[in-house]
Design a protein around this motif. Sequence first.
Motif, PDB file in Angstrom:
ATOM      1  N   ASN A  70       4.598   1.578  -4.479  1.00 41.64           N
ATOM      2  CA  ASN A  70       3.792   1.464  -5.690  1.00 41.64           C
ATOM      3  C   ASN A  70       4.330   0.375  -6.606  1.00 41.64           C
ATOM      4  OD1 ASN A  70       2.089   1.815  -7.853  1.00 41.64           O
ATOM      5  ND2 ASN A  70       3.038   3.716  -8.549  1.00 41.64           N
ATOM      6  N   ARG A  89       0.834  -1.207   0.000  1.00 40.14           N
ATOM      7  CA  ARG A  89       0.000   0.000   0.000  1.00 40.14           C
ATOM      8  C   ARG A  89       0.867   1.254   0.000  1.00 40.14           C
ATOM      9  NH1 ARG A  89      -5.026  -0.978   4.245  1.00 40.14           N
ATOM     10  NH2 ARG A  89      -5.903  -2.837   3.227  1.00 40.14           N
ATOM     11  N   TYR A  90       2.120   1.085   0.450  1.00 43.97           N
ATOM     12  CA  TYR A  90       3.024   2.233   0.569  1.00 43.97           C
ATOM     13  C   TYR A  90       4.128   2.215  -0.482  1.00 43.97           C
ATOM     14  CZ  TYR A  90       0.605   2.071   5.015  1.00 43.97           C
ATOM     15  OH  TYR A  90      -0.373   2.016   5.981  1.00 43.97           O
TER      16      TYR A  90
END
Length: 257
Positions: free
Chosen positions: A210, A207-208
């Motif tokens: 890419n 989620r952090y």
Amino acid sequence: MLLALVLLIILVVFYAALILPTQWLKIEHVHYSSELGIRMLQISDIHVEKARITSAKLRRVIDQLKPDYIVVTGDFTQKAKHLPKVKRYAEAIGGAGIPVFAVLGNHDHRLDRDNLKRLVDLLNASGIQVLQNRSVLIDNKFRLVGIDDYGSKKSKIKAAFQKVEPHMPAVVLTHDPNVVLELPYAYHYLVAGHFHGMQFNVPFLFRYINKGRLAAAGIYKGLHRSKQGPYYISKGVGQAGPNARFLVRSEVTLHEL
């Protein structure tokens, strides 16, 4: 004495948690009924500058498993100074007397044009046929389709599938599995790498970082299915970034199709 014991425990935990997974190669076995009757060994993300799995170890695995075909799904190196080491791995893999095919990854495309050509030439010279947006007919049984790296904007899907005959089974090689979200063509099976199985098994990591829509949706390793067919994402052999893995072992995969 107590301080020395604490430091020893810290070193052991550090090695066991972060270094051992990069040295302890796992052979994954995937059985998928495609009626092709082939055994295909996938090697992905070697990243020779940080690989702790040696070329000799990979050769021993190949000799042990005796697959019908070997496919290498990208990321050999990103620096020209490591091309001699790539050659050692390529010769170990390509010299086993088994047909070998490869595609390029995003790290390979960080080489300048001349050194990228050197990489492709040394792979071909070592017996590894590089498929850059093209296909080859294998034993009149199926088409092996190589799609260049999606994340580097090198994928030319239409060109890669151009020679695929109607009703001929297609097995696809690519590096970045996000390309499956763009594929308009049906295929029998697809293999990719790129995500390293997250490399660090930390919840919500992607989620952090890419890595595209698949990783953001929690799809970053193992066997999955798109509208067009099944696809497998390898955890890879080497590392990118920190030369460590956390609860994610290095992997090669034997696909029985």
